[in-house]
Design an enzyme around this catalytic site. Structure first.
Site, mmCIF file in Angstrom:
data_model
loop_
_atom_site.group_PDB
_atom_site.id
_atom_site.type_symbol
_atom_site.label_atom_id
_atom_site.label_comp_id
_atom_site.label_asym_id
_atom_site.label_seq_id
_atom_site.Cartn_x
_atom_site.Cartn_y
_atom_site.Cartn_z
ATOM 1 N N GLU A 17 17.781 48.100 30.879
ATOM 2 C CA GLU A 17 18.899 48.050 31.827
ATOM 3 C C GLU A 17 19.379 46.645 32.130
ATOM 4 O O GLU A 17 19.780 46.344 33.239
ATOM 5 C CB GLU A 17 18.488 48.733 33.156
ATOM 6 C CG GLU A 17 17.719 50.026 32.946
ATOM 7 C CD GLU A 17 17.599 50.867 34.204
ATOM 8 O OE1 GLU A 17 16.769 50.536 35.054
ATOM 9 O OE2 GLU A 17 18.360 51.841 34.341
ATOM 10 N N ASP B 15 20.834 48.377 27.565
ATOM 11 C CA ASP B 15 19.621 48.713 26.812
ATOM 12 C C ASP B 15 18.646 49.498 27.681
ATOM 13 O O ASP B 15 18.870 49.675 28.881
ATOM 14 C CB ASP B 15 18.956 47.428 26.314
ATOM 15 C CG ASP B 15 18.493 46.548 27.462
ATOM 16 O OD1 ASP B 15 19.279 46.337 28.413
ATOM 17 O OD2 ASP B 15 17.341 46.088 27.430
#
Ligand SMILES: *[C@@H]1O[C@H](CO)[C@@H](O)[C@H](O)[C@H]1NC(C)=O
Ligand SMILES: *[C@@H]1O[C@H](CO)[C@@H](O)[C@H](O)[C@H]1NC(C)=O
Ligand SMILES: *[C@@H]1O[C@H](CO)[C@@H](O)[C@H](O)[C@H]1NC(C)=O
Ligand SMILES: *[C@@H]1O[C@H](CO)[C@@H](O)[C@H](O)[C@H]1NC(C)=O
Ligand SMILES: *[C@@H]1O[C@H](CO)[C@@H](O)[C@H](O)[C@H]1NC(C)=O
Ligand SMILES: *[C@@H]1O[C@H](CO)[C@@H](O)[C@H](O)[C@H]1NC(C)=O
Ligand SMILES: *[C@@H]1O[C@H](CO)[C@@H](O)[C@H](O)[C@H]1NC(C)=O
Ligand SMILES: *[C@@H]1O[C@H](CO)[C@@H](O)[C@H](O)[C@H]1NC(C)=O
Length: 604
Positions: A309, A306
């Site tokens: 991270e 995402d």
């Protein structure tokens, strides 16, 4: 008031009393209430065969003026009394300092934010990053911070979002040609740099077989591959870059300039040879844009990390950015530049198909909307561990609804800021974080904007893990959503309609008192505020005031010289995490841009 009372009212013959209301003033509200209950009860199941077969009715509660003080007249429609008096605008404060002081700060911080943003982009016309720090031309650093934390890298996502901000600045230029050439050059360098990164082998892969190398999230500032362990791939980078590129091309087009033309103008003006890997729009399309779009169509189904991270899965933010990129790309190859489409296989056709598939994934299969939640879920796969509330949802909506003109398919583009799932995400974050972060406690009871972080369960403190903090970019995003909501409704040119359902319309309880009518049973109720009525304008002012109160919270926490880092401490309110985070400045600048747009519609 209970249903029993309503039924009593009905039995006592409320209808017959109706003409006598003119004799009563104080009692009018009560009798109208009875009248409304009469309609409600009559439609309830089982009372009468004939009636119960009817579908639930929708009743309008129309309010034209929240400040209306006059007498209730017998000729006014029944729903003009009790209900109108019941629903009120909540009192709001825009800032904790004097209006003038707030406006002056806003002005100063806006200019400063843009300067700070440009100070983080490698460009010899703007700064010395290239000679002093070895930053490649067109490379956007996330922050100048090199340790605790080390953010001295270029991230594809942060860079694209930043460049998109620069593009929106170009288009607002009041110069005769409509373009600020310096900034056009910055964007040209960025795109040229992207061409290099796209082709460089890296731990995520390369161009073959399916362009996986484009999913690499993080690069050294000199364009060499970052080879350390990392959350890779991140599939939001290429679509965000495609969005920025297409917005840039659209901006040039609207100014009446071809790409070739501005490249030449720039090189003459600055007496330099940019040595770009593209000389015209066709080459840019073939060599750079098409790869990013192709990456999306080939890889959108795959898991990735995402935007924060942390989680390898599928995410609302990523999918929405992917949908936007294919939507803009499809429009580009089908309508704007059909001559650039490939002869062998239709790029536009492929993008059209992907659009349908990703749309279905976003609306249905992805699980981002869930009947047990009234907000959008950022990463459905980890719903057991997290609430699903995430500022990423709002940022996704903002980045994909960021231009003023309507492209042919823009009205089909989902999750605009007026979507109840988007607005309730804002509500949910506000309600959790006003408690979670002690810096908000004083504000919580004042109905003022509060400092927001990424998501309630966050434990990243900007350097390592302990407790999460509020973020500047998240707090600015809340303001931007509110300004965009105003702009959206004002441009729609329609009555404002809000379901009187405390769950579905939870967001609106920040603006109105007592909007929950769900206890009214079988029928549904909706608040109707006629376009540009006094009540409509009063509502828009409330939204604006709430937006400002979020920026006022930013004001409270920037340093004396306007510095923003990534976060600010949840207890002390002081700057925390990466200093001069590029994205913090860009997010503030964008929300200010939309504040101006909203203000224009309010003063029209
Ligand atoms: C309720 O208001 C909407 C918007 O103004 C209007 O389109 C609709 O016809 C109204 N419905 C009723 C039952 O009056
Ligand atoms: C770059 O450095 C030179 C000399 O070191 C200085 O004169 C100039 O002002 C600097 N430019 C910027 C944009 O900071
Ligand atoms: C273009 O933008 C830059 C950066 O904001 C600014 O310094 C410069 O003055 C602008 N140029 C013109 C001609 O307005
Ligand atoms: C553009 O990219 C090419 C490599 O493709 C490079 O040689 C050139 O220096 C770049 N231009 C700028 C201004 O960085
Ligand atoms: C702008 O785009 C249109 C197609 O939508 C095209 O016909 C026109 O030539 C473009 N203008 C410039 C200056 O490139
Ligand atoms: C949001 O606005 C669009 C028009 O742009 C409209 O079609 C849609 O129904 C609205 N959504 C909600 C939940 O009001
Ligand atoms: C556009 O530019 C003008 C002048 O440079 C500025 O006053 C205004 O705030 C800008 N508007 C937006 C929406 O950025
Ligand atoms: C509401 O505001 C609009 C401008 O946004 C204005 O044209 C209209 O006259 C206002 N309505 C009232 C009742 O003041």
């Amino acid at each position: 008031m209970s249903k029993t009372q309503c039924e009593q009212g009905l039995r006592s013959g409320a209808r017959r009393k109706w003409p006598r209301i003119s004799l009563l003033t104080l009692g009018a509200g009560y009798l109208l209430w009875v009248f409304l209950c009469d309609r409600d009860v009559a439609a309830a199941p089982g009372r009468e065969q004939l009636v119960s077969a009817q579908p639930p009715a929708t009743h309008n509660v129309t309010i034209s003026d929240f400040n209306y003080q006059g007498p209730v007249s017998p000729t006014s429609a029944p729903d003009c009394s009790y209900y109108q008096q019941r629903i009120q605008l909540r009192p709001l404060l825009s800032s904790t300092v004097a209006r003038d002081e707030f406006e002056a700060w806003l002005q100063k911080q806006t200019a400063l934010s843009f300067e700070r943003l440009l100070a983080n982009i490698g460009d010899v016309e703007l700064n010395n990053l290239s000679s002093t720090e070895g930053v490649a031309e067109g490379s956007v650093i996330a922050s100048p911070s090199k340790h605790a934390p080390d953010y001295f890298y270029q991230w594809i996502r942060d860079s694209a979002i930043t460049i998109n901000t620069v593009v929106s600045h170009i288009s607002n230029s009041s110069q005769s040609s409509g373009l600020n050439l310096t900034l056009v050059g910055t964007v040209l360098k960025y795109i040229n740099n992207s061409c290099i990164l796209q082709r460089r082998e890296n731990p995520s892969g390369s161009l073959e077989p399916e362009l996986e190398g484009l999913g690499e999230p993080k690069w050294e500032v000199d364009n060499s591959a970052f080879t350390g362990n990392w959350g890779r791939p991140q599939n939001d980078g290429p679509p965000l870059r495609a969005i920025a590129t297409l917005n840039f091309l659209n901006t040039l087009n609207q100014s009446g300039n071809s790409l070739e033309n501005v490249i030449n103008q720039y090189q003459e003006e600055f007496k330099t040879d940019l040595k770009l890997s593209f000389q015209n729009e066709r080459e840019l399309s073939d060599q750079i844009l098409a790869l990013d779009l192709d990456f999306v169509t080939k890889n959108w189904r795959k898991s990735g990390f995402d935007l924060w991270e942390e989680v390898n899965s599928q995410h609302f933010f990523t999918a929405l950015c992917q949908l936007k990129a294919v939507s803009l790309g499809w429009n580009y190859y089908a309508n704007v530049r059909p001559e650039f489409d490939s002869e062998q296989k239709s790029v536009a056709g492929g993008l059209h198909n992907s659009f349908g598939d990703i749309l279905n994934f976003l609306m249905v299969d992805g699980g981002f909307s869930n009947s047990a939640k009234n907000h959008i879920i950022e990463t459905p796969q980890i719903l057991g561990q997290r609430s699903g509330l995430d500022i990423a949802v709002l940022i996704g909506s903002l980045l994909t609804h960021d231009t003023e003109e309507n492209s042919p398919n823009s009205d089909k583009f989902p999750f605009d800021v007026n979507d109840s799932g988007i607005l309730n995400s804002l509500y949910g974050l506000v309600k959790q974080m006003e408690i979670l972060y002690p810096v908000n406690h004083q504000r919580a009871n004042l109905n003022l904007g509060v400092a927001l972080g990424r998501y309630p369960e966050d434990i990243y403190n900007g350097v390592d893990t302990s407790e999460g903090n509020p973020w500047f970019l998240a707090t600015s995003a809340a303001a931007e959503v509110l300004y965009k909501v105003i702009w959206h409704y004002q441009s729609l040119n329609k009555d404002l309609i809000i379901p009187l359902d405390g769950w579905k319309s939870e967001f609106w309880s920040l603006i109105f008192d007592r909007v929950d009518f769900s206890f009214q049973g079988h029928d549904t109720w909706q608040l109707v505020i006629p376009y540009h009525s006094p009540a409509y304008n009063q509502t828009m002012v409330s939204l604006f005031t709430l937006g400002d109160s979020f920026l006022d919270k930013v004001r409270e926490h920037v340093s004396d010289d306007g510095e923003m880092s990534e976060q600010f401490n949840r207890y002390t309110g002081f700057l925390q995490g990466a200093r001069h985070l590029t994205w913090s400045y860009g997010a503030f600048w964008s929300s200010r841009r939309w504040r101006d747009q909203a203000l224009k519609t309010l003063n029209a």
